[in-house]
Design a protein around this motif. Structure first.
Motif, PDB file in Angstrom:
ATOM      1  N   ARG A 188       0.864  -1.191   0.044  1.00 46.44           N
ATOM      2  CA  ARG A 188       0.198   0.021   0.030  1.00 46.44           C
ATOM      3  C   ARG A 188       0.670   1.161  -0.105  1.00 46.44           C
ATOM      4  O   ARG A 188       0.428   2.272  -0.637  1.00 46.44           O
ATOM      5  N   ARG A 189       2.017   1.162   0.695  1.00 44.81           N
ATOM      6  CA  ARG A 189       2.843   2.438   0.881  1.00 44.81           C
ATOM      7  C   ARG A 189       4.024   2.032   1.413  1.00 44.81           C
ATOM      8  O   ARG A 189       4.172   0.962   2.207  1.00 44.81           O
ATOM      9  N   LEU A 190       5.031   2.764   1.169  1.00 47.29           N
ATOM     10  CA  LEU A 190       6.307   2.702   2.262  1.00 47.29           C
ATOM     11  C   LEU A 190       6.531   4.093   2.855  1.00 47.29           C
ATOM     12  O   LEU A 190       6.528   5.145   2.240  1.00 47.29           O
ATOM     13  N   GLU A 191       7.208   4.047   4.181  1.00 51.48           N
ATOM     14  CA  GLU A 191       7.367   5.262   4.841  1.00 51.48           C
ATOM     15  C   GLU A 191       9.063   4.872   5.579  1.00 51.48           C
ATOM     16  O   GLU A 191       9.202   3.689   5.833  1.00 51.48           O
ATOM     17  N   SER A 192       9.609   6.086   5.814  1.00 50.64           N
ATOM     18  CA  SER A 192      10.746   5.986   6.909  1.00 50.64           C
ATOM     19  C   SER A 192      10.648   6.710   7.749  1.00 50.64           C
ATOM     20  O   SER A 192       9.996   7.824   7.725  1.00 50.64           O
ATOM     21  N   PHE A 193      11.100   6.301   8.962  1.00 52.53           N
ATOM     22  CA  PHE A 193      11.194   6.831  10.347  1.00 52.53           C
ATOM     23  C   PHE A 193      12.368   6.939  11.227  1.00 52.53           C
ATOM     24  O   PHE A 193      13.361   5.769  10.824  1.00 52.53           O
ATOM     25  N   CYS A 230      16.428  -1.473   7.886  1.00 53.95           N
ATOM     26  CA  CYS A 230      17.206  -0.179   8.063  1.00 53.95           C
ATOM     27  C   CYS A 230      17.366   0.683   6.988  1.00 53.95           C
ATOM     28  O   CYS A 230      17.141   0.269   5.602  1.00 53.95           O
ATOM     29  N   SER A 231      17.416   2.004   7.130  1.00 54.94           N
ATOM     30  CA  SER A 231      17.732   2.863   6.009  1.00 54.94           C
ATOM     31  C   SER A 231      18.336   4.271   6.522  1.00 54.94           C
ATOM     32  O   SER A 231      18.629   4.480   7.916  1.00 54.94           O
ATOM     33  N   PRO A 289       7.076   5.226  15.059  1.00 52.71           N
ATOM     34  CA  PRO A 289       5.788   5.566  15.404  1.00 52.71           C
ATOM     35  C   PRO A 289       5.002   4.168  15.811  1.00 52.71           C
ATOM     36  O   PRO A 289       4.492   3.436  14.933  1.00 52.71           O
ATOM     37  N   THR A 290       4.974   3.696  16.923  1.00 51.84           N
ATOM     38  CA  THR A 290       4.542   2.413  17.533  1.00 51.84           C
ATOM     39  C   THR A 290       3.008   1.916  17.130  1.00 51.84           C
ATOM     40  O   THR A 290       2.825   1.010  16.507  1.00 51.84           O
ATOM     41  N   ASP A 291       2.304   3.105  17.324  1.00 52.72           N
ATOM     42  CA  ASP A 291       0.946   2.789  17.233  1.00 52.72           C
ATOM     43  C   ASP A 291       0.550   2.511  15.706  1.00 52.72           C
ATOM     44  O   ASP A 291      -0.217   1.731  15.155  1.00 52.72           O
ATOM     45  N   SER A 326      27.856   5.147  16.634  1.00 50.13           N
ATOM     46  CA  SER A 326      27.424   3.513  16.816  1.00 50.13           C
ATOM     47  C   SER A 326      27.653   2.743  15.666  1.00 50.13           C
ATOM     48  O   SER A 326      27.660   1.415  15.697  1.00 50.13           O
ATOM     49  N   GLY A 327      27.702   3.264  14.422  1.00 54.46           N
ATOM     50  CA  GLY A 327      27.838   2.286  13.171  1.00 54.46           C
ATOM     51  C   GLY A 327      26.637   2.099  12.850  1.00 54.46           C
ATOM     52  O   GLY A 327      26.570   0.975  11.687  1.00 54.46           O
ATOM     53  N   HIS A 328      25.522   2.361  13.478  1.00 55.18           N
ATOM     54  CA  HIS A 328      24.159   1.831  12.925  1.00 55.18           C
ATOM     55  C   HIS A 328      23.430   2.777  11.834  1.00 55.18           C
ATOM     56  O   HIS A 328      23.444   3.939  12.221  1.00 55.18           O
ATOM     57  N   TYR A 329      22.334   2.314  11.167  1.00 54.23           N
ATOM     58  CA  TYR A 329      21.614   3.199  10.284  1.00 54.23           C
ATOM     59  C   TYR A 329      20.688   3.989  11.447  1.00 54.23           C
ATOM     60  O   TYR A 329      20.350   3.639  12.485  1.00 54.23           O
ATOM     61  N   VAL A 330      20.231   5.131  11.000  1.00 49.48           N
ATOM     62  CA  VAL A 330      19.587   5.791  11.885  1.00 49.48           C
ATOM     63  C   VAL A 330      18.035   5.855  11.694  1.00 49.48           C
ATOM     64  O   VAL A 330      17.250   6.331  12.448  1.00 49.48           O
ATOM     65  N   ASP A 331      17.507   5.292  10.664  1.00 46.53           N
ATOM     66  CA  ASP A 331      16.250   5.096  10.217  1.00 46.53           C
ATOM     67  C   ASP A 331      15.741   3.932   9.994  1.00 46.53           C
ATOM     68  O   ASP A 331      16.484   2.968   9.916  1.00 46.53           O
ATOM     69  N   ASN A 332      14.677   3.678   9.824  1.00 45.42           N
ATOM     70  CA  ASN A 332      13.857   2.447   9.536  1.00 45.42           C
ATOM     71  C   ASN A 332      12.855   2.784   8.234  1.00 45.42           C
ATOM     72  O   ASN A 332      12.188   3.792   8.256  1.00 45.42           O
ATOM     73  N   THR A 333      12.795   1.889   7.247  1.00 40.90           N
ATOM     74  CA  THR A 333      11.799   1.784   6.311  1.00 40.90           C
ATOM     75  C   THR A 333      10.913   0.803   6.473  1.00 40.90           C
ATOM     76  O   THR A 333      11.322  -0.424   6.938  1.00 40.90           O
ATOM     77  N   VAL A 334       9.550   1.074   6.489  1.00 40.20           N
ATOM     78  CA  VAL A 334       8.531   0.213   6.665  1.00 40.20           C
ATOM     79  C   VAL A 334       7.691   0.097   5.440  1.00 40.20           C
ATOM     80  O   VAL A 334       7.205   1.042   5.062  1.00 40.20           O
ATOM     81  N   VAL A 335       7.342  -1.124   5.058  1.00 41.50           N
ATOM     82  CA  VAL A 335       6.420  -1.351   4.051  1.00 41.50           C
ATOM     83  C   VAL A 335       5.154  -1.603   4.485  1.00 41.50           C
ATOM     84  O   VAL A 335       5.100  -2.701   5.560  1.00 41.50           O
TER      85      VAL A 335
END
Length: 496
Positions: A447-452, A476-477, A458-460, A484-493
């Motif tokens: 339906r959509r992709l979003e990055s946070f 991750c994104s 946004p848990t809810d 930390s060496g880690h990505y700072v965002d998440n991509t959610v489908v």
């Protein structure tokens, strides 16, 4: 010099290719959909993977797509010189440089072409306000920032991203520059064309873009390409080997003065060169010490919020997670989790026959067995230890049950792409197939992709109750935190 301000009504997008079969169709489709003024010329250097044959088949049904076949790998600069000549012969108002690997945002084409209303050369820039990179490690950022700082100081260009490969030229600008006189290959070609344009008094503009690390294939960047750029820039700065066009008409910038490399600029240039060396060293270290990129510390929930809920031990996750949960591992950057974030209820009541065992995503070539992911003692979701595999969060609903099912996977490692590397390419309408243990297959539609941002997840929205069966794919994104060496965002489908 007469200023050309006529609107651009036709533009040719030149796309060099070498073994880009996996991405070229999508890249071309995005370009043609982004701006009706554009046509595309793919310049293929004899790709062994059949890139040219695929483009030829597409061009048979698309009059705005053209193909130039070349017999061997001639280099980036050579491909662009050939494409520019082709465009000038056919009378296009503007010519655009663009990669085939989906790293350049096609939706910024209109802005790039519109910027030519007040410019002769518009550059899609990562390093101006509003610009960004996605998926780059610290080494790549150092290489790019250090290289551009060095170029800016040594050549006095006044451009933030002289190495950018996403740019548009007015026809009159190309005729003035004379692309055949540009001698560089690799990414030095971008610097040389910028330098010549500046010295010939052409107007330069930068348009902010988000550059996304290539989605398929392998990068063409190499130590030889970096060295060529460094040596050429240094030579030009001290008057050695200046491009013929810049010697032919030393108009310089409209300010009327030539860039001078003074003592302070030399010191700053040395520091910029050290940044380049540091970036190369970090890249080499990453290549010899691969480490999986951890997923975000993802909070999850399956019922009503429970701010005081305590996280169950991963070994007590129940359902399919009991025997196989050890295949997952707690996220290493879990310290950013807050204890009050809701977590899934312990265990799953899904019958064994309905538990998911595999995922397929035809649009991006994903086909993976699913391992089981539980909740670690610190309250974080486990992540797969094998970057080639995705995992189902057993504390959430199973795919097909009411509520959000969660499948997570890595985006990459220092060795290369992981299972969800191409997840960001998914588009609404793409299918996601989940196979269950009983042999049945459930098909979900994107339906959509979003990055946070991970620290503002946004848990809810992601894990909240749903009236029917829905699916969330997470990886991750964004940029990589240098500490930390880690990505700072998440991509959610989001799929249903």
């Amino acid at each position: 010099m007469t200023l050309d301000t006529t609107p651009v009504t036709s533009a040719l997008v030149v796309v060099p290719t070498y073994d880009e079969r996996e991405s070229v169709e999508r890249a071309v489709t995005r370009v043609l959909a982004a701006d009706a003024r554009t046509e595309v010329l793919v310049v293929d250097d004899g790709s062994p993977d059949g890139t040219a044959d695929l483009v030829a088949a597409l061009a048979a049904d698309e009059p705005r797509l053209h193909l130039m076949r070349r017999s061997g790998k001639g280099g980036l600069g050579s491909a662009y010189r050939a494409g520019f000549a082709w465009a000038l012969e056919r009378g296009h108002d503007a010519v655009v440089e663009m990669d085939a690997d989906l790293s350049h945002p096609a939706d910024r084409l209109p802005a790039l072409l519109d910027a030519l209303g007040d410019a002769d050369l518009s550059i899609g820039s990562r390093w101006v306000k509003g610009g960004a990179t996605e998926g780059w490690p610290l080494s790549r950022r150092l290489l790019s920032r250090g290289g551009n700082l060095y170029v800016r100081l040594m050549l006095g260009l006044g451009v933030g991203d002289a190495t950018a490969g996403f740019r548009a030229f007015r026809r009159s600008a190309l005729e003035t520059i004379d692309p055949a006189s540009l001698a560089s290959e690799g990414y030095a070609f971008q610097i040389e064309s910028t330098y010549v344009a500046r010295r010939l008094g052409l107007r330069l503009a930068e348009v902010p873009i988000t550059f996304t690390e290539r989605a398929q294939g392998t990068s063409k960047m190499s130590g030889r390409i970096v060295l060529e750029a460094l040596l050429r820039v240094t030579g030009w700065a001290v008057g050695i080997g200046r491009p013929p066009a810049s010697r032919r008409r030393a108009v310089l910038a409209r300010s009327g003065s030539a860039p001078a490399v003074g003592p302070l600029a030399r010191v700053a240039a040395v520091l910029a060169a050290l940044l380049l060396v540091g970036g190369v060293a970090l890249a080499a270290q990453a290549a010899t010490h691969p480490e999986p990129a951890s997923l975000a510390p993802l909070p999850a929930r399956t019922g009503a919020p429970s701010p005081t809920a305590s996280a169950p031990d991963a070994s007590a996750s129940g359902g399919a997670g009991g025997a196989d949960a050890a295949q997952g591992a707690p996220a290493r950057d879990a310290g950013s989790n807050d204890a009050s974030i809701p977590v899934p209820a312990a265990g799953s009541d899904t019958p064994a026959a309905q538990q998911p065992v595999a995922i397929r995503i035809p649009a991006i070539g994903v086909e993976s067995r699913l391992i089981d992911l539980g909740i670690a003692k610190d309250g974080t979701m486990q992540v797969p230890t094998d970057p080639a595999l995705a995992g189902w969060l057993t504390g959430a609903p199973a795919p097909g049950e009411r509520g959000p099912a969660v499948i997570a996977g890595h985006v990459d490692t220092h060795e290369g792409p992981a299972v969800f590397y191409r997840l960001r390419e998914l588009e609404p309408g793409d299918a996601i197939e989940v196979e269950r243990r009983d042999g049945t297959t459930l098909t979900f539609t994107v339906r959509r992709l979003e990055s946070f941002a991970k620290d503002d997840f946004p848990t809810d929205r992601v894990y909240g109750p749903a009236p029917g069966p829905v699916l969330r794919l997470i990886t991750c994104s964004g940029d990589i935190d240098p500490v930390s060496g880690h990505y700072v965002d998440n991509t959610v489908v989001f799929a249903s």
